[in-house]
Design an enzyme around this catalytic site. Structure first.
Site, PDB file in Angstrom:
ATOM      1  N   ARG A 108      -4.015  -4.865   8.416  1.00  0.00           N
ATOM      2  CA  ARG A 108      -5.071  -3.893   8.766  1.00  0.00           C
ATOM      3  C   ARG A 108      -5.953  -4.477   9.068  1.00  0.00           C
ATOM      4  O   ARG A 108      -6.466  -3.769  10.006  1.00  0.00           O
ATOM      5  CB  ARG A 108      -5.578  -3.401   7.259  1.00  0.00           C
TER       6      ARG A 108
ATOM      7  N   ASP B  23       0.850  -1.437  -0.156  1.00  0.00           N
ATOM      8  CA  ASP B  23       0.264  -0.347   0.062  1.00  0.00           C
ATOM      9  C   ASP B  23       0.984   0.979  -0.093  1.00  0.00           C
ATOM     10  O   ASP B  23       2.520   0.777   0.188  1.00  0.00           O
ATOM     11  CB  ASP B  23      -1.208  -0.222   1.462  1.00  0.00           C
TER      12      ASP B  23
ATOM     13  N   TYR C 160       7.133  -8.901   8.593  1.00  0.00           N
ATOM     14  CA  TYR C 160       6.316  -6.909   8.781  1.00  0.00           C
ATOM     15  C   TYR C 160       6.656  -6.668  10.235  1.00  0.00           C
ATOM     16  O   TYR C 160       6.486  -7.134  10.923  1.00  0.00           O
ATOM     17  CB  TYR C 160       4.879  -6.672   8.277  1.00  0.00           C
TER      18      TYR C 160
ATOM     19  N   ASP D  56      -7.072   1.996   8.692  1.00  0.00           N
ATOM     20  CA  ASP D  56      -5.719   2.068   8.973  1.00  0.00           C
ATOM     21  C   ASP D  56      -5.977   4.072   9.243  1.00  0.00           C
ATOM     22  O   ASP D  56      -7.000   4.232   9.889  1.00  0.00           O
ATOM     23  CB  ASP D  56      -4.557   2.581   7.666  1.00  0.00           C
TER      24      ASP D  56
END
Length: 293
Positions: free
Chosen positions: A173, A40, A68, A82
């Protein structure tokens, strides 16, 4: 120029993955460039680009495990899960660390996860985010994803930083949102940095500005990694010249043992010639994807 390999980019926050692909396509003059798993615009980190015939590796690399560093902000849930979306719950509360540690085990292993309403998942032929922007209700089906590791790195309320290692298709998310719902305080993903994609890590990545300078002065091939290294978990079959010709013509390569699964076939010069697959009952490797014409 002819290019065959992988460039690992450290994408900054801001540009889309498509922007980076286009920039590399223009800067290198290579017409075939693709990514092996999008990031993203608000996320940064490892973006694996496949150049030339290596674009055909994307389907394998995109399914690889990802790692991540994710920062979750407690106290507010948003419609996009988000920091960009409007608030749908604003409690201003943060859970105790003990509550978080008690909740995390429920998100490890194989779990059912619903993608965010603002995602690229197709619903009735349209992407979910398109329907959401039109104000239409979006009901997405849960899917099975695997979270291999989920460990807290730092907690300074309202921000929790987690290390997440997960299967392809996992939405961080959704993980943030679901954790906030479970703890009854609301939460959203505030920062995301991909530090690993398959065999590639941030240590091997080149920053986008540095790559752009290298493309401008023609030195960018220094960042092109061999396609043969892209799937290290697959065994290697070294092809003799006559076997390479068989593979190029779509024919099988005899083996002394019964093969299993997939393998990397390397040409005599060390380049990735093909992905081979085993066929039940056959004492041969058969070409599944051929890269060298």
């Amino acid at each position: 120029m002819t290019a065959f390999g992988v460039i690992v980019v450290d994408k900054p926050v801001g540009p889309t993955s498509h922007f980076v692909v286009d920039a590399v396509r223009r800067g290198t003059g290579v017409s075939k460039v693709g990514h092996a798993g999008t990031l993203d615009p608000r996320a940064s980190g490892v973006l694996v680009l496949c150049l030339g015939p290596a674009t055909r590796l994307s389907e394998y690399l995109s399914r690889s495990t990802k790692g991540y560093e994710a920062q979750i902000q407690f106290g507010k849930s948003t419609e996009t899960y988000d920091g960009e979306g409007a608030a749908i719950k604003d409690t201003g509360k943060s859970p105790a660390l003990e509550e978080i540690l008690s909740a995390l085990p429920g998100f490890r292993g194989d779990i059912q996860q619903v993608p965010p309403p603002y995602s690229a998942v197709k619903v009735m032929g349209k992407k979910a985010y398109q329907l959401a922007r039109e104000g239409k209700p979006v009901e997405l089906e849960p899917r099975t994803v695997t979270i291999f590791k989920l460990e807290p790195l730092e907690y300074q309320p309202p921000h929790l930083t987690l290390w997440v290692e997960c299967s392809a298709g996992t939405y961080i998310r959704s993980l943030a949102h679901d954790l906030g719902e479970l703890l009854s305080c609301g939460a959203h993903l505030s920062q995301l940095r991909r530090v690993k994609a398959g065999p590639y890590t941030l240590n091997e990545a080149v920053g986008l500005p540095k790559l752009q300078r290298a493309m401008a002065d023609g030195s960018w091939p220094a960042y092109l990694r061999p396609a043969a290294d892209a799937l290290p978990d697959l065994p290697i079959v070294h092809l003799a010249p006559e076997e390479l010709e068989l593979v190029r013509n779509g024919l099988g390569v005899p083996t002394q043992t019964v093969p299993h699964g997939l393998a990397r076939a390397l040409a005599p010069n060390g380049e990735l010639a093909a992905i081979l697959e085993a066929i039940d009952g056959s004492q041969q490797w058969h070409p599944r994807k051929v890269f060298l014409a």
